[in-house]
Enzyme design. Sequence first.
Site: not given
Lengths: 334, 777
Positions: B18, B36
């Site tokens: 990320r 996620n």
Amino acid sequence: LAHGGGGKAMRDLVEDVFVSAFYNPETGAMEDQARLDPTPELLNGGRLAFTTDSFVVDPLFFPGGDIGKLAVYGTVNDLAVGGAKPKWLSASFIIEEGCEVETLRRVAASMRQAADLSGVAIVTGDTKVVAMGAADKLFVTTAGVGVIPPGTDLGAHRVRPGDVAIVNGFLGHHGAAILAARGDLALETDIASDCAPLNALMEAVAKAAPNLRAARDATRGGLAAALNEIAASAGLRIVLEETSLPLKPDIRGFCEILGFDPLYLANEGTLVLFVPPDEAEAALAAMRRVPEGRDAAIIGSVTEGTAGRVEMKTLFGGSRIVDMLVGEQLPRIC
Amino acid sequence: MQTEEIRVRGLVQGVGFRPFVWQLAARFGIRGEVLNDGEGVLIRATGDQLDDFCRAILEEAPPLARIRSLDRRAIDLDVSPSGFSIVETKGGTKRTGVTPDAQVCSACRAEIAEPAERRHGYAFTNCTHCGPRFSIVDAIPYDRMATRMRAFIMCDACKTEYENPADRRFHAQPIACPTCGPKLTFLDRQGAPVDGDPLTLAAETIAAGGILALKGLGGFHLACDATNEAAVTDLRRRKRRPDKPFALMGLDLDMIGRHCHLTPAHAALLSEPAGPIVLMDSRAGGDALAPSLAPRLSVLGWMLPTTPLHQFLCAALARPLVMTSGNLSGEPQVIGNDEALEKLSSFADAFLLHDRDIARLLDDSVTAVVGGDLRVLRRARGYAPAPLELPPGFADAPPLLALGGELKSAICQISDGEALLSHHIGDLEDALSYSEFEKAIEDYARLFGHRPEIIACDLHPGYRSTAKAQEIAAKAGLPLLQVQHHHAHVASAMAENGWPLDGAPVLGIALDGTGYGLDGTVWGGELLLSTYRDVTRLGSLKPVPLPGGSAAVQEPWRNLLAQLTSAFGRDALPLPEGSDLQERLASKPVATLLGMMEKGLNSPMTSSAGRLFDAVGAALGLAFDRVSFEGQAAMELESLARLAVQPSDTEASDAHGYPFALLSEDDLARIDPAPMWRALLTDLADGVPSATIALRFHQGFATACADLAMDLARRHGAGAIALSGGVMQNALLMELLLDRLADCGLPVLTQRQVPANDGGLAYGQAVIAVAQALAGD
Ligand SMILES: [Fe+3]
Ligand SMILES: [Mg+2]
Ligand SMILES: [Zn+2]
Ligand SMILES: [Zn+2]
């Protein structure tokens, strides 16, 4: 011995071999059925135990025994390990055409001697002669009835964590003796079968260790099979000590050369029994006073943990799973 | 200006994905969010450069990430986002993958060496690109509280790093520093703590010739000075490990390169995040190493420092260290502190412990470079549990569990069109390894939310994994499929190479120790025509007895006797009178074995290739009486043969070596070693060097197998030739086979990520079971 052609005369001859060998003044002549009087134990609340087994062995005569002894002691021991006093046996014979009458006489005499030694009477039986190839020389089936004294209850269900496992003597002699007797292995060995009755031994232990839990004779599949059966039905784990296993050097050597594991070799006069830890010494001492228990040894103990598992602590401190053999002994190593 | 939803699947969680996306978004002027979820990573992106953005995701992904797919679709957003944000993990996860552990990365390595850094000298330094993962995870999603790091409360400094998307440690779950993280303790052999700096004390123990037990990433190691022969022999004696080679750890590639033949491929492999042991040729002149590290073997296994802890020890000692697994011989590695103190006290002079728990045992992985490719020989730390893709046609595979073999046990789950081959577990006869096996079945099921609908296992009725499979199938009422051992080996090579489900049949050369055959005999040198569904045995080595069953696996001389008797008859063994070999055989109970073989007493017939190698090794006096570890005779034979290989001299590798005969029996082609034995014994009598004999055997055997395989492949219309089985770990044989098959016009499928030995069986069983299930639909 001829099949069929000999007719009635031959059948009579064969029957006579066995009837005369097994004659017993107390039970009288063999009739079509044996008539048995209840023993005092039965009258006082004891129970009957009843078992049967068939015996096929090649060769019929081997160091330490023969098929007849095997057939008597096998059934005597199956009764004894359940806590029963063996009393009466039946014996049936499947005889292959061509088998010598002299062979039958020797087997019958051996059975009679074995029965006398273990205090049982052979009270009924049967013979059949079959065509060449329909049987291998001689098959023997015995059945036995014994008496379980009131209050006696042996079995895997009584085994508890902490119990001690004891064997009565050296392992693997019957299996090794049979293999060696098949010949041509160029082995200098005087290994003899351990073939022996275990009822006197069981009575001695029962007296010395009133909380005796269970016993199992380690016949086919060896000690490994007997222990796995107990572990599975008790739902407990049994841990053996490799260093405590009673193994004679000649059995070790035999197994090393042939690639067998003595834990899996058959025995015919060897049992494993389970007693609470505080009765272990008494049980051991009582066993050692009986000839069949002279070499008795504590081999391990029962623990909680993985149910049905038998493990062996090895010489080097590892722990190996001792499971039942499935089929023939094919290598598992890749 | 476009807006898209971008879905990334694969190993993309817990690897710094990320923040990586966040940084790319900044670079390409993209607004939106990244999060996620149960399927992987989801990005909602608005901007002008979405194509470049997506390309950069694929090309620049973080080192530990493995992207399986990236899918884009246009969407409409009600409100145009103002910036780019990282959204907290959402619930409802299922299978998102847990990444394998990674050895310390170069950034962390530099950081801990820098006195000004707050993590200077800190043994538990890690970041999103390195450190513990699978070894500390208890549950998914991968979050600090689901790992063994939950016992440590982050300090403010660490928390700031953890929350900063620009930081290398953004959401690095095992983040730690000297203030808040795990701590080392040094204990003497009685287990009493010793005052002082634990790392210094540990290094002193090793420098003084002692043996140190230290807690590594996936389990305990026993370490000693690899240049100190007394220390190494001491370790051998204490571990009761007379011959099996020890793995080594070197500070860096320079140090390793001074002791072995390090190629760029080896260097790359050593430096991979997985940090495996890499087998390499020991270089002549590496005489600073203790001679007893690997008796009679020409290869040594090396790895780089796995963790900062190992890094400090290697740096402090500035010499190669033995780094072997901390266990009783044959047992699994120890992972707990108490357990270590109890079990390793007879081996170790001191203990270097710490207070971060290991969640599951992960051995060091073992690899080699053969034929220019990476070969994983033991798949464990650093590789497990990375999923393996399945070939075309397997997308609809039902969830399935395969339990593998008996030795080098590993299990394999199939779900969502992927295979998950577990870490190496061990040999199932050992009670503790068997418990690890049972634990792994439950562990993987729970961790990955896996509920199998089919169970697969080996065909061998006596494997403990077979019994376990039967038990599981019966309890859950599931169908059980038993797969022939060598079919599984071959299918494993097929699937690893993406051979399609409905592809042409493949001619598999399975060279192996022993496995249960379809005819109830023991197989191990097989030429099989295989699809995933069916297998036909077209050829094999000529069967000979295995006198004593597993005793013959332990004692190579038994196989020599069986081979010679089979080639020449029992009365005519053409052994040179008074030769070494004749005398050695005469000291054995030969007559008894001859009787056993004649009567078939505990002498099952086998076509094993491994046993043929044992026999040839024994003929040259290698491990004649007994092997002390699996494959010893064959490994020594390979090492011996390598002495005769001249790298500059192409003649040696072109030579065809000893002749083998080809027999035809009941539609089966049998490779008969009798002519090879005749030639070998003649060479032996003529005093030909044993290295040359060993090489000629390798050459001849490779030629015989390759020639027959090519002929059978042609006649049966096979689409490829596959190589598998434990004997393929023999790098020389593998190279010779590849050489001889190079011009056959068919692709040659070999194993790389999946072990060619029994560690790859479960994967092969799994794909076969899938194929059968799909065929049944
Ligand atoms: Fe195999
Ligand atoms: Mg019975
Ligand atoms: Zn790092
Ligand atoms: Zn901190």
